[in-house]
Scaffold this active site. Structure first.
Site, mmCIF file in Angstrom:
data_model
loop_
_atom_site.group_PDB
_atom_site.id
_atom_site.type_symbol
_atom_site.label_atom_id
_atom_site.label_comp_id
_atom_site.label_asym_id
_atom_site.label_seq_id
_atom_site.Cartn_x
_atom_site.Cartn_y
_atom_site.Cartn_z
ATOM 1 N N ASP A 10 -13.527 4.563 -25.297
ATOM 2 C CA ASP A 10 -12.329 4.919 -25.479
ATOM 3 C C ASP A 10 -11.505 4.674 -23.934
ATOM 4 O O ASP A 10 -12.328 4.575 -23.108
ATOM 5 C CB ASP A 10 -12.324 6.511 -25.759
ATOM 6 C CG ASP A 10 -10.772 7.166 -25.647
ATOM 7 O OD1 ASP A 10 -9.883 6.567 -26.172
ATOM 8 O OD2 ASP A 10 -10.751 8.107 -24.923
ATOM 9 N N ASP A 12 -8.031 6.066 -22.565
ATOM 10 C CA ASP A 12 -7.337 7.551 -22.261
ATOM 11 C C ASP A 12 -8.288 8.565 -22.180
ATOM 12 O O ASP A 12 -8.897 9.085 -22.996
ATOM 13 C CB ASP A 12 -6.073 7.716 -23.277
ATOM 14 C CG ASP A 12 -4.938 6.715 -23.206
ATOM 15 O OD1 ASP A 12 -4.408 6.538 -21.814
ATOM 16 O OD2 ASP A 12 -4.502 6.115 -24.085
HETATM 17 C C1 XBP Z 1 -4.874 8.203 -26.746
HETATM 18 C C2 XBP Z 1 -3.392 8.255 -27.327
HETATM 19 C C3 XBP Z 1 -2.633 7.336 -26.857
HETATM 20 C C4 XBP Z 1 -2.000 7.776 -25.181
HETATM 21 C C5 XBP Z 1 -0.614 7.221 -25.260
HETATM 22 O O1 XBP Z 1 -5.779 8.759 -27.622
HETATM 23 O O2 XBP Z 1 -3.167 9.119 -28.101
HETATM 24 O O3 XBP Z 1 -1.473 7.650 -27.893
HETATM 25 O O4 XBP Z 1 -1.748 9.214 -25.137
HETATM 26 O O5 XBP Z 1 -0.362 5.872 -25.368
HETATM 27 P P1 XBP Z 1 -7.375 8.245 -27.410
HETATM 28 P P2 XBP Z 1 0.605 5.219 -26.342
HETATM 29 O O6 XBP Z 1 -7.628 8.527 -26.040
HETATM 30 O O7 XBP Z 1 -8.134 9.133 -28.482
HETATM 31 O O8 XBP Z 1 -7.141 6.927 -28.049
HETATM 32 O O9 XBP Z 1 2.001 5.623 -25.813
HETATM 33 O O10 XBP Z 1 0.371 3.780 -25.854
HETATM 34 O O11 XBP Z 1 0.373 5.543 -27.714
HETATM 35 MG MG MG Z 2 -9.367 9.584 -25.390
#
Ligand code: XBP
Ligand code: MG
Length: 230
Positions: A10, A12
């Protein structure tokens, strides 16, 4: 478990500390530029992370603050496009960094010849420059929320990685930070190692094979060494 065939990361909250000082800052700058009064403080943003995907997070916020559903959708689309540009600028400025322990882990996986991939609900327009800048060409297959709009906790992004790579699910491990991420990985049949962060420490991570407080945790380092030695 026999030797791992692949590891899927993953982005983020896992590879990088991107939410509090990256996405949140970009969302707030987009609100300010558009002349909107909305602002997300650190605590509020933590609550909003339950909704994955920046555009969906915005739409849900705008609805919860009294905008009509169609106005919420319109604003979300407009704000998300600008927020994505601002996030790219923050990345270019070096404001988004790897979590502690990540560089060492991927160095060890590379040395053990384990292919590494990415499955994220984030938007490709910032994911690609981020991976290039912070990690270089380490990840073979990168699946983002731009190609797979069914966002986590849906297993769709992980299933797409398995489909593209041909990796067997039962010999592939996901590395995640959140409850939604663990559900997505486990739903696709992968094992999951969860390294929580301050935003996700109270998430339900019970589906994970191993839960640690960071990617530099000795238990995680040992787990990967055990599952990558020949
Ligand atoms: C991450 C997200 C993303 C980011 C923002 O979740 O939900 O939407 O917060 O990025 P994970 P965007 O780590 O579970 O993948 O604004 O590009 O959506
Ligand atoms: Mg995440």
């Amino acid at each position: 478990m026999t030797r791992l065939t692949a590891v899927v990361f993953d982005v983020d909250g896992t590879l990088v500390d991107s939410e509090r000082d990256g996405h949140r800052v970009a969302f707030n700058a987009a609100f300010a530029e558009a002349g909107l009064p909305d602002r997300w403080d650190v605590t509020t943003y933590g609550r909003l992370l339950a909704v994955t995907g920046g555009a969906r997070r915005l739409a849900s916020w705008f609805e919860s603050t009294g905008r009509t559903p169609s106005e919420a959708r319109r604003l979300a689309e407009q704000l998300h496009a600008r927020k994505t540009q601002i996030m790219r600028e923050l990345i270019e400025d070096g404001r988004v960094q790897a979590r502690p322990g990540v560089h060492r882990l991927i160095d060890e996986l590379e040395a053990a010849a384990i292919p590494m991939h990415v499955a994220t609900t984030g938007t490709r327009a910032w994911v690609e420059p981020l991976l290039d800048r912070v990690f270089g060409p380490r990840f073979q297959t990168v699946v983002t929320g731009t190609e797979v709009p069914e966002l986590k906790p849906s297993p769709a992004a992980y299933l797409e990685v398995l489909h593209r790579t041909g990796c067997p699910a039962d010999r592939t491990v996901a590395v995640e930070d959140s409850g939604n991420g663990v559900k997505a990985a486990v739903g696709a049949g992968l094992r999951c190692v969860a390294a929580y962060n301050p935003y996700t420490r109270d998430d339900d991570l019970s589906g994970a094979t191993l839960v640690v407080g960071g990617l530099d945790d000795p238990a995680l380092v040992t787990w990967f060494r055990r599952h990558t030695s020949s």
